[in-house]
Design an enzyme around this catalytic site. Structure first.
Site, PDB file in Angstrom:
ATOM      1  N   CYS A 161       0.804  -1.227   0.000  1.00  0.00           N
ATOM      2  CA  CYS A 161       0.000   0.000   0.000  1.00  0.00           C
ATOM      3  C   CYS A 161       0.833   1.271   0.000  1.00  0.00           C
ATOM      4  O   CYS A 161       0.297   2.366  -0.153  1.00  0.00           O
ATOM      5  CB  CYS A 161      -0.958  -0.016   1.184  1.00  0.00           C
ATOM      6  SG  CYS A 161      -2.041  -1.444   1.134  1.00  0.00           S
ATOM      7  N   HIS A 299      -1.894   8.412   6.581  1.00  0.00           N
ATOM      8  CA  HIS A 299      -2.187   7.149   5.884  1.00  0.00           C
ATOM      9  C   HIS A 299      -3.537   6.616   6.380  1.00  0.00           C
ATOM     10  O   HIS A 299      -4.340   6.163   5.576  1.00  0.00           O
ATOM     11  CB  HIS A 299      -1.081   6.130   6.172  1.00  0.00           C
ATOM     12  CG  HIS A 299      -1.315   4.804   5.526  1.00  0.00           C
ATOM     13  ND1 HIS A 299      -1.332   4.652   4.158  1.00  0.00           N
ATOM     14  CD2 HIS A 299      -1.543   3.570   6.055  1.00  0.00           C
ATOM     15  CE1 HIS A 299      -1.564   3.384   3.868  1.00  0.00           C
ATOM     16  NE2 HIS A 299      -1.700   2.705   4.987  1.00  0.00           N
ATOM     17  N   HIS A 333      -9.544   2.622   0.792  1.00  0.00           N
ATOM     18  CA  HIS A 333      -8.101   2.465   0.638  1.00  0.00           C
ATOM     19  C   HIS A 333      -7.793   2.032  -0.794  1.00  0.00           C
ATOM     20  O   HIS A 333      -8.030   0.879  -1.164  1.00  0.00           O
ATOM     21  CB  HIS A 333      -7.597   1.428   1.637  1.00  0.00           C
ATOM     22  CG  HIS A 333      -6.106   1.362   1.751  1.00  0.00           C
ATOM     23  ND1 HIS A 333      -5.262   1.910   0.820  1.00  0.00           N
ATOM     24  CD2 HIS A 333      -5.308   0.821   2.707  1.00  0.00           C
ATOM     25  CE1 HIS A 333      -4.013   1.700   1.179  1.00  0.00           C
ATOM     26  NE2 HIS A 333      -4.009   1.046   2.330  1.00  0.00           N
TER      27      HIS A 333
END
Lengths: 406, 85
Positions: A161, A299, A333
Site C-alpha cells: 500500500c 495514511h 483504501h
C-alpha cells in the site's frame, strides 16, 4: 552529485469518483463518499465486509487493441491517469528520457485466478498469450511504456500500500541526484473481492456499516472497524526545477523531502517508533522543523490499531500545530494508488486554499486524540504538508511537499 | 456443419476477440493485413479450438493457411476428420 530542486508539473487520477483530478477534488471537498456495496462479497461466507470503492465504468476503447489486450484494469487506470498528468504538464506525449516508476500491490487478482483455474483444471492450453502479460508483477509498467511509447528507464517497484508514494519518492531522489531529468511516477490498483478477503482474514476489514456503505470507512473515529478496499491510479509528472523553468511549465508544488524505512517489529502493524523515525527522516531530508508543517495527510486506513499508532506518532513529533486529515473516509483504501492519489488531492487543495476533512470522523477515538483533526471542509492556508503512506509487510514512507516559491 | 456456418462462427469469433471490422473479413484477407500478429495467431487458435471443439495446434502445419479462406477450409477439414472418427 547534483542537488536539483524537484517540482511537480503534472497530475492525473482515476479514483472511485471516476477519471480526473477535478472530479476527485470536487467530490472530496463536497464530502462525498466513493464507497458502495459490492454484491459479490455477500456470496463469500467467510467475508463479512460488503463494501468497496470501485471506479465507475470507463470506456477504455481509446487504447488501441494491440496494447489493451495485455492489460487489466490497473494498467488502463494508469494509462488514463498518465495521459492526464502529461496533459497537465503541457505535453502531448512523454518527452524523451522520461523515466517510469509505477507499481501495484500485486498483479491482477482476476487475471491470476482465471489463469490458475485453467492450470488447476489441467487446461493450460486455454490460457491466452496475453494473460502472461497481465499477471506479470510489473504489468502496469510494461503496459504503460508500450502504449505511451516511453523509452526511458522503467522501475516496477511494488511496496504494497506504500507503492505509490515510494515510487514518487524514488523518482524524486533520482531527479534530485541528476540521474534522470523527469519521471512519470505513482501507483495503480484494481479492486477484487480477494483484496477484501485478505483484510478480512486479519480481522481488518470494515464490517459494521454494510448497510450504510458511505459510513464504512471512518479513520480515527471511535466506531471505525477496518479498511474498505478500493481502486484507482494516481500519476505525477516530476522534473528538475531547472527543466520546468526552461520550458515554462506551470509548477504545482515542490517535493522538499522524502524518507522510507522498514518496520521490523511486526509484519502487519507499523509501530509508533518506526513511524516517528520515518516522519523525522523526511523532515531531516527536507531540512525543516516539525513546526514548518501545516498539514499532515495521514495514511490512516480506518483500522483500530493502525490509526491509533499513526495518531500517537504524529502527536509526539508535531503536537497540535499541524492540521491532520485522512482521505480514506471518502475514498476507502486505494491500495498501491493511495499514496499518489491522496498526494495529488492535497496539492490541489493547497492551491485552492480549501482542505477536505476526514470523512465520517464523528467522534474522535481517545486513542487517536492529541492531534488537530479536520472534521469539516475548511479554508486553510497551507504552505508545507507531509504525506504519510504505510504498508503491510513493514514499509513506511513520508514525503514533504511545499508550495513552490522561486 | 455447412461451410456457411463455419464462416459465420469464425468471423463472429474474430470480430469479438480482435475487434475487427466484419466487412474486412473476406476469404482473400490475410492475417497481417487484418492487423494480427504472432500473439494474436496463438490466441486465434485458442479461440477457434473453443468455438469448434477441435484440436488445431496439433494438426496445423506451417503453410496450411495464409488467408481467411484457407482458415475456413482448414477448419472444415478438421471438423470432417473429427466426424469421421
Amino acid at each position: 552529485m547534483a542537488n536539483n530542486r524537484v517540482v511537480i508539473t503534472g497530475v492525473g487520477v482515476v479514483s472511485p469518483f471516476g477519471a480526473g483530478v477535478e472530479t476527485l477534488v470536487r467530490n472530496l471537498l463536497e464530502c462525498k463518499s466513493g464507497i458502495t456495496v459490492y454484491e459479490e462479497l455477500k456470496s463469500i461466507p467467510s467475508i463479512t465486509s460488503f463494501t468497496a470503492g470501485t471506479a465507475p465504468e470507463i470506456d477504455f476503447s481509446f487504447i488501441p487493441r494491440q496494447y489493451r489486450r495485455s492489460m487489466t484494469k490497473m494498467s488502463m487506470f494508469a494509462i488514463m491517469a498518465s495521459i492526464e498528468a502529461l496533459k497537465s504538464a503541457k505535453y502531448e506525449t512523454a518527452p524523451e528520457g522520461t523515466a517510469l516508476y509505477i507499481g501495484s500491490t500485486i498483479s491482477s487478482m482476476k487475471a491470476w485466478i482465471d489463469f490458475a483455474e485453467k492450470y488447476i483444471n489441467k487446461h493450460l492450453e486455454q490460457v491466452k498469450t496475453t494473460a502472461v502479460f497481465q499477471v506479470m508483477n510489473h504489468s502496469p509498467l510494461a503496459n504503460l511504456s508500450q502504449s505511451l511509447n516511453i523509452k526511458g528507464p522503467g522501475f516496477g517497484v511494488c511496496n504494497a500500500c506504500a507503492t505509490g508514494l515510494v515510487n514518487i519518492g524514488l523518482a524524486y531522489q533520482a531527479v534530485k541526484a541528476g540521474l534522470i531529468k523527469s519521471a512519470l511516477c505513482g501507483g495503480t490498483d484494481e479492486y477484487h473481492p480477494m483484496m477484501t478477503g485478505c483484510f478480512s482474514i486479519m480481522n481488518a476489514a470494515s464490517n459494521q456499516y454494510n448497510d450504510a456503505p458511505s459510513k464504512a470507512s471512518r479513520p480515527f473515529d471511535i466506531k471505525r472497524g477496518g479498511i474498505v478496499c478500493s481502486e484507482g491510479s494516481g500519476m505525477i509528472y516530476i522534473e528538475s526545477l531547472e527543466n520546468a523553468l526552461e520550458r515554462g511549465a506551470d509548477i504545482l508544488a515542490e517535493i522538499a523531502g522524502f524518507a522510507t524505512n522498514t518496520e521490523t517489529k511486526s509484519i502487519s502493524h507499523p509501530s509508533s517508533e518506526s513511524i516517528i523515525d520515518c516522519m523525522s527522516l523526511a523532515l531531516q531530508n527536507a531540512d525543516i522543523k516539525p513546526d514548518n508543517i501545516d498539514l499532515i495527510n495521514a495514511h490512516a486506513t480506518s483500522t483500530v490499531a493502525g490509526d491509533a499508532e499513526e495518531a500517537v506518532s504524529i502527536a509526539k513529533v508535531f503536537g497540535l500545530k499541524p492540521k491532520v486529515n485522512s482521505l480514506k473516509g471518502h475514498l476507502g483504501h486505494t491500495m498501491a494508488a493511495s499514496g499518489s492519489i491522496e498526494l495529488i488531492a492535497i496539492i490541489k487543495m493547497m492551491l485552492c486554499g480549501k482542505i477536505a476533512p476526514t470523512l465520517n470522523l464523528e467522534e474522535i477515538d481517545p486513542a487517536c486524540s492529541g492531534i488537530s483533526h479536520i472534521t469539516k471542509t475548511q479554508d486553510i492556508s497551507i504552505n508545507t504538508f507531509m504525506k504519510n503512506s504505510f504498508a503491510l509487510g513493514g514499509t513506511n514512507a513520508s514525503m514533504v511537499i511545499r508550495r513552490y516559491v522561486k | 456443419m455447412q461451410k456457411e456456418e463455419i464462416i459465420k462462427i469464425v468471423n463472429r469469433a474474430l470480430v469479438k476477440e480482435f475487434e475487427l471490422d466484419e466487412s474486412l473479413l473476406t476469404p482473400e484477407a490475410d492475417f497481417v493485413s487484418l492487423g494480427l500478429d504472432s500473439l494474436d495467431a496463438v490466441d486465434m487458435v485458442i479461440t477457434l479450438e473453443q468455438a469448434f471443439k477441435v484440436d488445431i495446434r496439433n494438426n496445423y502445419k506451417v503453410g496450411d493457411f495464409g488467408s481467411l479462406g484457407g482458415l475456413y477450409d482448414f477448419i472444415e477439414k478438421l471438423i470432417k476428420q473429427k466426424n469421421n472418427v
